[in-house]
Design a protein around this motif. Structure first.
Motif, PDB file in Angstrom:
ATOM      1  N   ALA A  58       1.165  -1.256   0.245  1.00  0.00           N
ATOM      2  CA  ALA A  58      -0.302  -0.227   0.341  1.00  0.00           C
ATOM      3  C   ALA A  58       0.771   1.312  -0.145  1.00  0.00           C
ATOM      4  O   ALA A  58       1.979   1.309   0.637  1.00  0.00           O
ATOM      5  N   SER A  59       0.447   2.198  -0.978  1.00  0.00           N
ATOM      6  CA  SER A  59       1.012   3.567  -1.087  1.00  0.00           C
ATOM      7  C   SER A  59       0.440   4.851  -1.091  1.00  0.00           C
ATOM      8  O   SER A  59      -0.480   4.533  -1.950  1.00  0.00           O
ATOM      9  N   ASP A  60       0.382   5.518  -0.167  1.00  0.00           N
ATOM     10  CA  ASP A  60      -0.352   6.543  -0.470  1.00  0.00           C
ATOM     11  C   ASP A  60      -1.979   6.481  -0.365  1.00  0.00           C
ATOM     12  O   ASP A  60      -3.060   6.409  -0.958  1.00  0.00           O
ATOM     13  N   GLY A  61      -1.780   5.249   0.720  1.00  0.00           N
ATOM     14  CA  GLY A  61      -3.441   5.085   1.730  1.00  0.00           C
ATOM     15  C   GLY A  61      -4.543   4.048  -0.354  1.00  0.00           C
ATOM     16  O   GLY A  61      -5.115   3.376  -0.489  1.00  0.00           O
ATOM     17  N   MET A  62      -3.693   3.137  -0.910  1.00  0.00           N
ATOM     18  CA  MET A  62      -4.040   2.290  -2.164  1.00  0.00           C
ATOM     19  C   MET A  62      -3.016   1.113  -2.526  1.00  0.00           C
ATOM     20  O   MET A  62      -1.715   1.979  -2.067  1.00  0.00           O
ATOM     21  N   ARG A  63      -3.613   0.350  -3.426  1.00  0.00           N
ATOM     22  CA  ARG A  63      -2.706  -0.823  -3.281  1.00  0.00           C
ATOM     23  C   ARG A  63      -3.515  -1.982  -4.842  1.00  0.00           C
ATOM     24  O   ARG A  63      -4.081  -1.386  -4.550  1.00  0.00           O
ATOM     25  N   TYR A  64      -2.305  -1.178  -5.371  1.00  0.00           N
ATOM     26  CA  TYR A  64      -2.681  -1.770  -7.391  1.00  0.00           C
ATOM     27  C   TYR A  64      -2.140  -3.792  -6.933  1.00  0.00           C
ATOM     28  O   TYR A  64      -2.036  -3.676  -5.833  1.00  0.00           O
ATOM     29  N   PHE A  65      -3.596  -4.076  -7.653  1.00  0.00           N
ATOM     30  CA  PHE A  65      -3.647  -5.309  -7.782  1.00  0.00           C
ATOM     31  C   PHE A  65      -4.127  -5.432  -8.884  1.00  0.00           C
ATOM     32  O   PHE A  65      -4.827  -5.352  -9.700  1.00  0.00           O
ATOM     33  N   ILE A  66      -3.862  -7.157  -9.091  1.00  0.00           N
ATOM     34  CA  ILE A  66      -4.225  -7.653 -10.438  1.00  0.00           C
ATOM     35  C   ILE A  66      -5.388  -9.183  -9.851  1.00  0.00           C
ATOM     36  O   ILE A  66      -4.470  -9.764  -9.118  1.00  0.00           O
ATOM     37  N   ARG A  67      -6.107  -9.426 -10.187  1.00  0.00           N
ATOM     38  CA  ARG A  67      -7.644  -9.955  -9.216  1.00  0.00           C
ATOM     39  C   ARG A  67      -6.786 -11.496  -9.621  1.00  0.00           C
ATOM     40  O   ARG A  67      -7.389 -11.149 -11.353  1.00  0.00           O
ATOM     41  N   SER A  68      -7.074 -13.103  -9.992  1.00  0.00           N
ATOM     42  CA  SER A  68      -6.828 -13.842 -10.293  1.00  0.00           C
ATOM     43  C   SER A  68      -8.198 -14.110 -10.882  1.00  0.00           C
ATOM     44  O   SER A  68      -9.322 -13.190 -10.340  1.00  0.00           O
ATOM     45  N   GLY A  69      -8.584 -15.193 -11.599  1.00  0.00           N
ATOM     46  CA  GLY A  69      -9.704 -15.903 -12.249  1.00  0.00           C
ATOM     47  C   GLY A  69     -10.347 -16.700 -11.580  1.00  0.00           C
ATOM     48  O   GLY A  69     -11.494 -17.421 -11.884  1.00  0.00           O
ATOM     49  N   LYS A  70      -9.619 -16.777  -9.887  1.00  0.00           N
ATOM     50  CA  LYS A  70     -10.506 -18.156  -9.292  1.00  0.00           C
ATOM     51  C   LYS A  70     -10.064 -17.424  -8.119  1.00  0.00           C
ATOM     52  O   LYS A  70      -8.983 -17.317  -7.610  1.00  0.00           O
ATOM     53  N   ASP A  71     -11.107 -18.018  -7.158  1.00  0.00           N
ATOM     54  CA  ASP A  71     -10.615 -17.807  -5.145  1.00  0.00           C
ATOM     55  C   ASP A  71     -10.244 -18.935  -4.637  1.00  0.00           C
ATOM     56  O   ASP A  71     -10.195 -20.377  -5.041  1.00  0.00           O
ATOM     57  N   PHE A  72      -9.996 -18.612  -3.471  1.00  0.00           N
ATOM     58  CA  PHE A  72      -9.509 -19.805  -2.553  1.00  0.00           C
ATOM     59  C   PHE A  72     -10.428 -21.373  -3.026  1.00  0.00           C
ATOM     60  O   PHE A  72      -9.046 -22.533  -2.738  1.00  0.00           O
TER      61      PHE A  72
END
Length: 224
Positions: A58-72
């Protein structure tokens, strides 16, 4: 940590001081290693069963993400990328994975793609600067090819300025409106710190070696 809900842990790395990204081995030897889930230091999941291909500090209150196509549990989910707020809620997403996404600083994130963009925390495009280099084709973008218009440059704002390149060669400094306030004449331009930045005018024959005598310190105090 060795297991979680019967799944053997493959890898753990610290994303933040109290936040950990954890991947798991497949349920069988034929299954691939999973993407990452976020946990706190007590092994409590932070964002439910969401899995991430990429999840950054997290930086400046924001976090970059790439979400997967499947969950746990292996359930199909929407694959998307963008920024999460500190609460874990999605602040905004992109319609594709950009070539190079920088962390937020001073309320803005610099994103290299078909142009050099600046986004605020609501996902509004604050500026878009044209490249003077080669056009990035859809295939290059899909394959995350780096040898296109520019070399991906990780940068951020400090004192209202950020070093950028628009042709993959010369570097200069932009302000938070996207205006080039220091023209791109440098072979290397460092991040701003306390109103100054380290720069280099001439690169030696070796692309990885900079000539010592051509380094200097740029006074950026008062530059807007």
């Amino acid at each position: 940590w060795k297991t979680y809900k019967g799944r053997e842990i493959h890898n753990i790395y610290a994303v933040d001081e109290d936040t950990y990204a954890v991947s798991f081995k497949g349920k069988t030897t034929d299954e691939p290693v999973t993407d990452y889930m976020l946990f706190d230091q007590n092994m409590n999941p932070l964002l439910g069963k969401q899995m991430f291909e990429v999840i950054l500090e997290a930086s400046d209150g924001m976090r970059y993400f790439i979400r997967s196509g499947k969950d746990f549990d292996g359930k199909t989910t929407k694959r998307e990328c963008g920024f999460l707020e500190s609460s874990g809620e999605v602040a905004f997403t992109f319609d594709h994975v950009p070539l190079c996404v920088n962390s937020f600083s001073e309320g803005l994130a610099i994103v290299y793609d078909d142009k050099l963009y600046g986004y605020n925390k609501e996902g509004k495009e604050v500026f878009a600067l044209d490249y003077t280099g080669k056009e990035i084709t859809p295939m290059q973008r899909e394959n995350d090819e780096e040898d296109t218009t520019y070399t991906p440059y990780y940068t951020h704002f400090a004192d209202g300025l950020a070093p950028v390149t628009l042709d993959g060669d010369k570097m200069g400094y932009i302000n938070q409106k996207g205006k080039m306030v220091i023209e791109p004449v440098f072979k290397e331009a460092g991040l701003v710190e306390d109103g100054t930045a380290t720069v280099c005018l001439i690169r030696s024959d070796s692309p990885s070696t900079l000539i010592k005598d051509h380094w200097g310190v740029l006074d950026l105090k008062g530059v807007q």
